[in-house]
Enzyme design. Sequence first.
Site, short mmCIF file in Angstrom:
data_model
loop_
_atom_site.label_atom_id
_atom_site.label_comp_id
_atom_site.label_asym_id
_atom_site.label_seq_id
_atom_site.Cartn_x
_atom_site.Cartn_y
_atom_site.Cartn_z
N LYS A 116 -9.14 7.69 0.77
CA LYS A 116 -8.48 6.68 1.61
C LYS A 116 -7.92 7.32 2.88
O LYS A 116 -7.88 6.68 3.93
CB LYS A 116 -7.35 6.00 0.84
N LYS A 158 0.09 5.81 -2.17
CA LYS A 158 -1.27 5.52 -2.66
C LYS A 158 -2.00 6.82 -2.93
O LYS A 158 -1.91 7.75 -2.12
CB LYS A 158 -2.09 4.80 -1.58
N GLY A 165 -5.86 -0.07 -8.11
CA GLY A 165 -4.40 -0.10 -8.14
C GLY A 165 -3.79 1.10 -8.85
O GLY A 165 -2.58 1.20 -8.98
N GLU A 275 -11.76 -3.89 3.82
CA GLU A 275 -10.55 -4.61 3.41
C GLU A 275 -9.47 -4.47 4.48
O GLU A 275 -9.19 -3.37 4.96
CB GLU A 275 -10.01 -4.05 2.10
N ARG A 292 -19.81 -0.50 -1.90
CA ARG A 292 -20.55 -1.03 -3.05
C ARG A 292 -20.46 -2.55 -3.02
O ARG A 292 -19.79 -3.12 -2.16
CB ARG A 292 -19.91 -0.52 -4.35
P1 ADP Z 1 -6.93 -0.11 -4.67
O1 ADP Z 1 -8.08 0.56 -3.97
O2 ADP Z 1 -6.27 0.78 -5.68
O3 ADP Z 1 -7.24 -1.46 -5.20
P2 ADP Z 1 -5.90 -0.98 -2.11
O4 ADP Z 1 -5.63 0.02 -1.07
O5 ADP Z 1 -7.18 -1.76 -2.02
O6 ADP Z 1 -5.81 -0.29 -3.55
O7 ADP Z 1 -4.68 -2.00 -2.19
C1 ADP Z 1 -4.62 -2.98 -3.20
C2 ADP Z 1 -3.62 -4.06 -2.83
O8 ADP Z 1 -2.33 -3.50 -2.62
C3 ADP Z 1 -3.90 -4.78 -1.53
O9 ADP Z 1 -4.80 -5.83 -1.72
C4 ADP Z 1 -2.53 -5.29 -1.15
O10 ADP Z 1 -2.16 -6.42 -1.87
C5 ADP Z 1 -1.63 -4.17 -1.60
N1 ADP Z 1 -1.38 -3.25 -0.49
C6 ADP Z 1 -2.08 -2.14 -0.16
N2 ADP Z 1 -1.54 -1.53 0.90
C7 ADP Z 1 -0.46 -2.26 1.27
C8 ADP Z 1 0.54 -2.14 2.28
N3 ADP Z 1 0.55 -1.11 3.15
N4 ADP Z 1 1.49 -3.09 2.34
C9 ADP Z 1 1.51 -4.11 1.48
N5 ADP Z 1 0.62 -4.27 0.50
C10 ADP Z 1 -0.36 -3.36 0.38
#
Ligand code: ADP
Length: 674
Positions: A116, A158, A165, A275, A292
């Site tokens: 990421k 993250k 998640g 995303e 993917r």
């Molecule tokens: P993963 O790859 O583990 O699913 P993501 O980076 O796609 O994680 O984030 C999953 C969800 O977390 C997003 O859809 C959003 O709801 C929340 N999220 C991620 N980053 C942020 C942020 N900076 N602020 C608020 N919510 C976030």
Amino acid sequence: MFDKILIANRGEIACRVIRTARKMGIRTVAVYSDADRDALHVTMADEAIHIGAAPSRDSYLQFDKVINAALKTGAQAIHPGYGFLSENSAFCQACQDNGITFIGPPIGAIEAMGSKSAAKTIMETAGVPLVPGYHGSDQNPELLRQASDDMGYPVLLKATAGGGGKGMRQVHSAAEFDEALAAAKRESMNAFGDDTMLVEKYLTQPRHVEIQVFCDQHNNAVYLFERDCSVQRRHQKVIEEAPAPGMTPALRESMGQAAIQAALAIDYEGAGTVEFLLDSDGSFYFMEMNTRLQVEHPVTEMISGQDLVEWQLRVADGEPLPLEQGQLTINGHAFEARIYAEDPDNDFLPVTGTLSFVQTPETSAHVRVDTGVRQGDEVSVFYDPMIAKLIVWDEDRDKALGRLTRALSEYRISGTTTNIDFLYNLASCQPFREADLDTGFIEKHHGAIFHDSVRDIENDLPLAVLYLLLRQNQKAGTEYSSAGNRDERDSTSPWNFNNAWRSVEDNIHTLGIVLHESEYQLEVEQKLFGTVTRYRINHNGHTVTAQGVLEGRFLRAELDGYQFNATVAEHDDSFSLYTADSALTFKLAKPDLGDADEQDTAGGLIAPMNGTMVALLVEAGASVAKDDPLLVMEAMKMEHTIRAPADGHVVSFFYQAGELVDGGAQLLEFGASE
Ligand code: ADP
């Protein structure tokens, strides 16, 4: 085009890919673990190869075995589905080394988006807007904490290797930082073998809007519009829709172009998803790119009329994209609801079990069910607990939402707890109808979604009693006289209430029945009118006259002159009744055994699920304050922290780190302060 492909996945996505391959005249090879020998994807494929033990690291993640299966069966290409090996560049390389086409992007693109933080750096260079934060390589905890302090809380930690998640923690204040960082790192190491972290400003009310992109090997790139995936629990999607409510053509165009820019920056090929977080003022920020097919791709298929798996196969075979941007249009509105074996009332923790009864809504041009399981299958601890995806389409959002709630009410599963009622309540609540969406939707509208206590049980209880009585009459004199009846000796089984029913005499009995963990006492009087038996069922002075006909699973009930249908599913010690607007599971009340064998389950010191003990966070004997974290358990790679129920001390722990724990087991002995 390929003659034969192997699908390196399981469950609904393997079935989904097989369907399109079959439509295109391509033969399919499935792979399976010990746990999946009789799984649906195995029976649907033309051939199937066993690749190891149940845990995915011993089977679906063993890429040598997967490659060998392809070589052995002569499959020319491998579709990885999502999860498992789908974003694994080493696997992609292994395919290439063995002359097998990987149905997905080139190695470089997977690597570019694999982290990421690296992805954010690439996007920054490409001029795609980012969420403010720190994504550097220096992982000094002090530096991470300083970056968070400077940004201001809340922040989001993250895992750079993250997905699903996992390894993600929201931090509300500096005081929480250290514990959150340790937990996120541990979860990430456990799930991905890497604990590198990035920190982002936590946006408080964004929407998750993502763009489907497609690129071919001839430098063509298009976007197939957006999906709104804001409705999430544990930061994971539960209901997705397309198009995004309130999207303007101008915003769609600029998000679409940003997504294409992201794809072109990494020489992308095939299906990908970019995303974004979309703020209420219309600004949008790149979050990550998934290289993917996404779980929620069907909503895009429904509004675009395209088969994205077919596009993937054509692109992988070297064909140009089937359509250009100008030929793509949006038609109507689609929703997808993810049906999970999980308990919404217990923090959405995954649950396991055997699907003793499964009835799906009727499928049509409006209703699609993508599933990888059937009645009798097991949801095990080994894999993702998703049971199915329910997808609906109609001309506009309101009509599509009507389809969704109706189809959810017709979706019936017993044998394990599911989120179907939760999804139904969510989809029918006013804020969702008004499309008041953001990623905090579920927390914000908790009251409107978790409202089943207001349901009028005064008709549910007599219906359950009516079923028991009709069933008892049916059974009388037959199974009960046969020796060895499976549950004849179990006085708590609902199939064995042997309290002297006489079918012709007036007779008043009391029956204890349990619904939603509350016990109710009902008085039943039965009368014979000609050949028809009628029951007067009294609960707390409220009397209902009931009669009915039971044929197999089908119950035609009449309560106080109102007739309706119900479907019945029996389990070992309970039964479920499904009507047009409810799904309820009942038990017979257990005989009162006194308090002697009651366990003290207070304070959540009981394992909330089957799982593994990850870490004990305090020493036995240590004094703790209420809500202090005591230990961490993990199931399906998600961590769950058990906290002190009160001020006090831990007397002893019953499990050590690494040990397996059954759901419901007592984890520790706790002494509360006076
Ligand atoms: P993963 O790859 O583990 O699913 P993501 O980076 O796609 O994680 O984030 C999953 C969800 O977390 C997003 O859809 C959003 O709801 C929340 N999220 C991620 N980053 C942020 C942020 N900076 N602020 C608020 N919510 C976030």
